[in-house]
Design an enzyme around this catalytic site. Structure first.
Site, PDB file in Angstrom:
ATOM      1  N   HIS A 102       0.883  -1.174   0.000  1.00 25.12           N
ATOM      2  CA  HIS A 102       0.000   0.000   0.000  1.00 25.12           C
ATOM      3  C   HIS A 102       0.919   1.221   0.000  1.00 25.12           C
ATOM      4  O   HIS A 102       2.018   1.171   0.575  1.00 25.12           O
ATOM      5  CB  HIS A 102      -0.824   0.121   1.285  1.00 25.12           C
ATOM      6  CG  HIS A 102      -1.793  -0.973   1.567  1.00 25.12           C
ATOM      7  ND1 HIS A 102      -1.435  -2.137   2.180  1.00 25.12           N
ATOM      8  CD2 HIS A 102      -3.136  -1.044   1.372  1.00 25.12           C
ATOM      9  CE1 HIS A 102      -2.512  -2.892   2.339  1.00 25.12           C
ATOM     10  NE2 HIS A 102      -3.550  -2.258   1.846  1.00 25.12           N
ATOM     11  N   ASP A 105       2.268   1.937   3.389  1.00 23.84           N
ATOM     12  CA  ASP A 105       3.211   0.970   3.998  1.00 23.84           C
ATOM     13  C   ASP A 105       4.637   1.396   3.733  1.00 23.84           C
ATOM     14  O   ASP A 105       5.528   1.147   4.539  1.00 23.84           O
ATOM     15  CB  ASP A 105       3.113  -0.428   3.347  1.00 23.84           C
ATOM     16  CG  ASP A 105       1.745  -1.030   3.418  1.00 23.84           C
ATOM     17  OD1 ASP A 105       1.027  -0.738   4.382  1.00 23.84           O
ATOM     18  OD2 ASP A 105       1.409  -1.808   2.508  1.00 23.84           O
ATOM     19  N   GLU A 233     -11.102  -6.523  -4.480  1.00 24.52           N
ATOM     20  CA  GLU A 233     -10.953  -7.632  -3.529  1.00 24.52           C
ATOM     21  C   GLU A 233     -12.215  -7.750  -2.680  1.00 24.52           C
ATOM     22  O   GLU A 233     -12.436  -6.955  -1.767  1.00 24.52           O
ATOM     23  CB  GLU A 233      -9.719  -7.367  -2.644  1.00 24.52           C
ATOM     24  CG  GLU A 233      -9.413  -8.508  -1.703  1.00 24.52           C
ATOM     25  CD  GLU A 233      -8.117  -8.277  -0.929  1.00 24.52           C
ATOM     26  OE1 GLU A 233      -7.138  -7.791  -1.516  1.00 24.52           O
ATOM     27  OE2 GLU A 233      -8.106  -8.588   0.280  1.00 24.52           O
ATOM     28  N   GLU A 269      -9.567 -13.494  -1.711  1.00 25.12           N
ATOM     29  CA  GLU A 269      -8.811 -13.800  -0.485  1.00 25.12           C
ATOM     30  C   GLU A 269      -9.483 -14.960   0.248  1.00 25.12           C
ATOM     31  O   GLU A 269     -10.696 -14.956   0.466  1.00 25.12           O
ATOM     32  CB  GLU A 269      -8.743 -12.561   0.409  1.00 25.12           C
ATOM     33  CG  GLU A 269      -7.980 -12.822   1.708  1.00 25.12           C
ATOM     34  CD  GLU A 269      -7.596 -11.555   2.445  1.00 25.12           C
ATOM     35  OE1 GLU A 269      -6.970 -10.676   1.833  1.00 25.12           O
ATOM     36  OE2 GLU A 269      -7.930 -11.447   3.637  1.00 25.12           O
ATOM     37  N   HIS A 272     -11.528 -14.018   3.312  1.00 19.53           N
ATOM     38  CA  HIS A 272     -12.749 -13.277   2.997  1.00 19.53           C
ATOM     39  C   HIS A 272     -13.839 -14.233   2.507  1.00 19.53           C
ATOM     40  O   HIS A 272     -15.020 -14.017   2.773  1.00 19.53           O
ATOM     41  CB  HIS A 272     -12.466 -12.205   1.945  1.00 19.53           C
ATOM     42  CG  HIS A 272     -11.485 -11.165   2.398  1.00 19.53           C
ATOM     43  ND1 HIS A 272     -11.027 -10.166   1.579  1.00 19.53           N
ATOM     44  CD2 HIS A 272     -10.865 -10.982   3.587  1.00 19.53           C
ATOM     45  CE1 HIS A 272     -10.167  -9.406   2.237  1.00 19.53           C
ATOM     46  NE2 HIS A 272     -10.051  -9.894   3.467  1.00 19.53           N
ATOM     47  N   ASP A 297      -5.273 -13.652  -2.619  1.00 16.55           N
ATOM     48  CA  ASP A 297      -4.604 -13.423  -1.337  1.00 16.55           C
ATOM     49  C   ASP A 297      -4.703 -14.741  -0.580  1.00 16.55           C
ATOM     50  O   ASP A 297      -5.809 -15.217  -0.285  1.00 16.55           O
ATOM     51  CB  ASP A 297      -5.264 -12.280  -0.557  1.00 16.55           C
ATOM     52  CG  ASP A 297      -4.705 -10.913  -0.961  1.00 16.55           C
ATOM     53  OD1 ASP A 297      -3.895 -10.857  -1.905  1.00 16.55           O
ATOM     54  OD2 ASP A 297      -5.083  -9.913  -0.329  1.00 16.55           O
ATOM     55  N   ASP A 308     -10.939 -11.411  10.329  1.00 21.30           N
ATOM     56  CA  ASP A 308      -9.907 -11.681   9.330  1.00 21.30           C
ATOM     57  C   ASP A 308      -8.607 -12.022  10.074  1.00 21.30           C
ATOM     58  O   ASP A 308      -7.816 -11.130  10.377  1.00 21.30           O
ATOM     59  CB  ASP A 308      -9.753 -10.390   8.508  1.00 21.30           C
ATOM     60  CG  ASP A 308      -9.277 -10.613   7.088  1.00 21.30           C
ATOM     61  OD1 ASP A 308      -9.075 -11.772   6.710  1.00 21.30           O
ATOM     62  OD2 ASP A 308      -9.119  -9.620   6.370  1.00 21.30           O
ATOM     63  N   ASP A 310      -6.076 -13.696   9.040  1.00 19.36           N
ATOM     64  CA  ASP A 310      -4.908 -13.566   8.151  1.00 19.36           C
ATOM     65  C   ASP A 310      -3.780 -14.540   8.476  1.00 19.36           C
ATOM     66  O   ASP A 310      -2.613 -14.146   8.597  1.00 19.36           O
ATOM     67  CB  ASP A 310      -4.362 -12.128   8.184  1.00 19.36           C
ATOM     68  CG  ASP A 310      -5.278 -11.140   7.489  1.00 19.36           C
ATOM     69  OD1 ASP A 310      -5.978 -11.544   6.551  1.00 19.36           O
ATOM     70  OD2 ASP A 310      -5.286  -9.961   7.886  1.00 19.36           O
ATOM     71  N   ASP A 340      -1.003 -12.249   2.057  1.00 17.05           N
ATOM     72  CA  ASP A 340      -1.547 -11.127   2.848  1.00 17.05           C
ATOM     73  C   ASP A 340      -1.770 -11.668   4.266  1.00 17.05           C
ATOM     74  O   ASP A 340      -2.876 -11.610   4.809  1.00 17.05           O
ATOM     75  CB  ASP A 340      -2.862 -10.654   2.197  1.00 17.05           C
ATOM     76  CG  ASP A 340      -3.477  -9.462   2.898  1.00 17.05           C
ATOM     77  OD1 ASP A 340      -2.907  -9.011   3.902  1.00 17.05           O
ATOM     78  OD2 ASP A 340      -4.547  -9.007   2.455  1.00 17.05           O
TER      79      ASP A 340
HETATM   80  C1  XLS Z   1      -7.991  -6.591   4.235  1.00 15.33           C
HETATM   81  C2  XLS Z   1      -7.478  -6.821   2.900  1.00 15.33           C
HETATM   82  C3  XLS Z   1      -6.284  -5.944   2.531  1.00 15.33           C
HETATM   83  C4  XLS Z   1      -6.101  -5.903   1.039  1.00 15.33           C
HETATM   84  C5  XLS Z   1      -5.229  -4.799   0.562  1.00 15.33           C
HETATM   85  O1  XLS Z   1      -8.729  -7.392   4.791  1.00 15.33           O
HETATM   86  O2  XLS Z   1      -7.176  -8.178   2.774  1.00 15.33           O
HETATM   87  O3  XLS Z   1      -5.152  -6.375   3.186  1.00 15.33           O
HETATM   88  O4  XLS Z   1      -5.574  -7.097   0.562  1.00 15.33           O
HETATM   89  O5  XLS Z   1      -5.724  -3.554   0.908  1.00 15.33           O
HETATM   90 NI    NI Z   2      -6.151  -9.023   1.158  1.00 15.32          NI
HETATM   91 NI    NI Z   3      -8.189  -9.500   4.382  1.00 19.10          NI
END
Ligand code: XLS
Ligand code: NI
Ligand code: NI
Length: 439
Positions: A102, A105, A233, A269, A272, A297, A308, A310, A340
């Protein structure tokens, strides 16, 4: 503190399934040919900048835990340069072809947009040099339209058009920087595009704002000659109660409504999909069936949690089913598998970042090998093919070519049609999958 940051880790090599070295790949052998294509070219793996180099292990209950020396003084340009060094040292040692970022970042937010853009541009110049020197490419860039308080009520869907304008200006710059760095894609995650309560929300208006925003991005992409792929996304909720880009099907309907379905694809993702009550395989299959798969992702969720989490991928069954869909669908094209994913807050050692990515890459490689076995033996495909045989026959073709309800009624009566149920063979097919899985 300066580079090297990971001086106790050398380049990670493939050492085979019997290896004992924890800092080695067991399955991810990037040059190995699978179904006529290098493993690396199937997977196109990427490391993300945000969780891996920015996140210090904070959560809403506690302070930073992770050992991230490059983050000291994190708002300064010097700290961002150190972070760039740490990131590229990591990409190179891990041996991945791509990364993602991003705008916020890689560079600090300034007091004005012009100042923020200048920070991003300067770091991007330095990044271009590191990319050139290491051969690591950019899978995608994206703008952070959700952290700053100005975006609390959304970016494109904000009730204040000045916020829309600010977000548009931020995306314009980030898209141009992504283009300059040769990014293969540009991602638009709908950050806070959604609502916390319908009591203060005009759904119709917000959808039109989002449609307008995406059209502006498509227009600017063409204007600057960026030939990467634009990706939305999907995510059903978090941080808002309801995110507009709910799942692949909802985004598909949105794209069709605003005539964007030939201009924007999807970044699916895993977590998600879970949050939307779907499987990863479902979201991929839906995207592929509608020509919308762009990228992935790879971070998974936890079926017991509603947020999430992750986590790094570790279910070979899940990666197998995903790669079965992807490879049969023609592959990821310009997309890839972006990690991600974030370490757990207790994974405080610097080299945990390596263990996480090595395990994740091996899980993807095992999935790819298993999917290739399923494709090679052809059992699933042959079953699906024969299951729809009737649709290739006379009646199937007549229905699709326009027989009316009355025609079909006449057909059933005249022929005393009385179809018998046929086994769907689910248990058998599940066993076919299990037998192909490479553990
Ligand atoms: C958040 C998203 C984010 C996107 C990029 O849940 O996964 O990380 O991948 O903005
Ligand atoms: Ni993501
Ligand atoms: Ni996410």
């Amino acid at each position: 503190m300066s580079a090297p940051f990971f001086d106790n880790v050398d380049r990670i090599d493939y050492e085979g399934p019997e290896a004992v070295n924890p800092l080695a790949f067991r399955y991810y052998d990037k040059d190995r040919e699978v179904l006529g294509r290098r493993m690396e070219d199937h997977l196109r793996p990427a490391v993300c900048y945000w969780h891996s180099f920015n996140a210090p292990g904070l959560d809403m209950f506690g302070a930073a835990t992770l050992d991230r020396p490059w983050l000291a003084g994190s708002d300064s340009r010097e700290a961002c340069e150190r972070k760039l060094d740490a990131a590229f040292e990591f990409f190179e040692k891990l041996g991945v072809p791509f990364f993602c970022f991003h705008d916020r970042d890689i560079a600090p937010e300034g007091t004005t947009l012009a100042e923020s853009n200048d920070h991003v541009s300067r770091i991007a110049d330095r990044m271009a040099g590191r990319m050139e020197a290491t051969g690591v490419g950019l899978l995608w860039g994206t703008a952070n339209l959700f952290s700053h308080p100005r975006y609390a009520a959304g970016a494109a869907t904000n009730p204040d058009p000045e916020v829309f304008a600010y977000a548009a200006a931020q995306v314009k710059h980030c898209l141009e920087v992504t283009h300059r760095l040769g990014g293969a894609n540009y991602v638009l995650w709908g950050g806070r595009e959604g609502y916390d309560t319908l009591l203060n929300t005009d759904l119709r208006r917000e959808a039109d704002q989002l449609g307008r925003f995406m059209s502006l991005v498509v227009e600017h992409k063409a204007k600057i000659g960026f030939d990467g792929v634009l990706l939305i996304e999907p995510k059903p909720h978090e941080p808002t109660k309801h995110q507009y880009d709910h799942d692949a099907a909802a985004v598909h309907a949105f794209l069709q409504q605003y005539d964007l379905d030939r201009s924007i694809k999807l970044n699916i993702e895993v977590n998600h999909a879970t949050l939307a009550g779907h499987s990863f395989q479902h979201e991929l299959a839906y995207a592929i069936a509608n020509g919308l798969l762009g990228s992935v992702d790879a971070n998974r969720g936890d079926p017991q949690n509603g947020w999430d989490t992750d986590q790094f991928p570790n279910s070979v069954e899940e990666t197998t089913l995903a790669l079965y869909e992807i490879v049969r669908g023609g592959g990821l094209g310009a997309g890839g598998f972006n990690f991600d994913a974030k370490l757990r807050r207790q994974s405080v050692s610097r080299d945990d970042l390596f263990h996480a990515h090595i395990g994740g890459l091996d899980a993807l490689a095992q999935g790819l090998l298993s999917a290739a076995a399923l494709i090679d033996n052809g059992k699933l495909a042959a079953f699906v093919e024969s299951r729809y045989d009737g649709w290739r026959g006379a009646l199937g073709r007549r229905i699709l070519d326009g027989a009316s309800l009355a025609d079909l009624s006449d057909h059933v009566v005249a022929n005393a049609v009385d179809p018998a149920p046929v086994s769907g063979r689910q248990e058998l097919l599940e066993t076919v999958v299990n037998r192909a899985i490479r553990r």
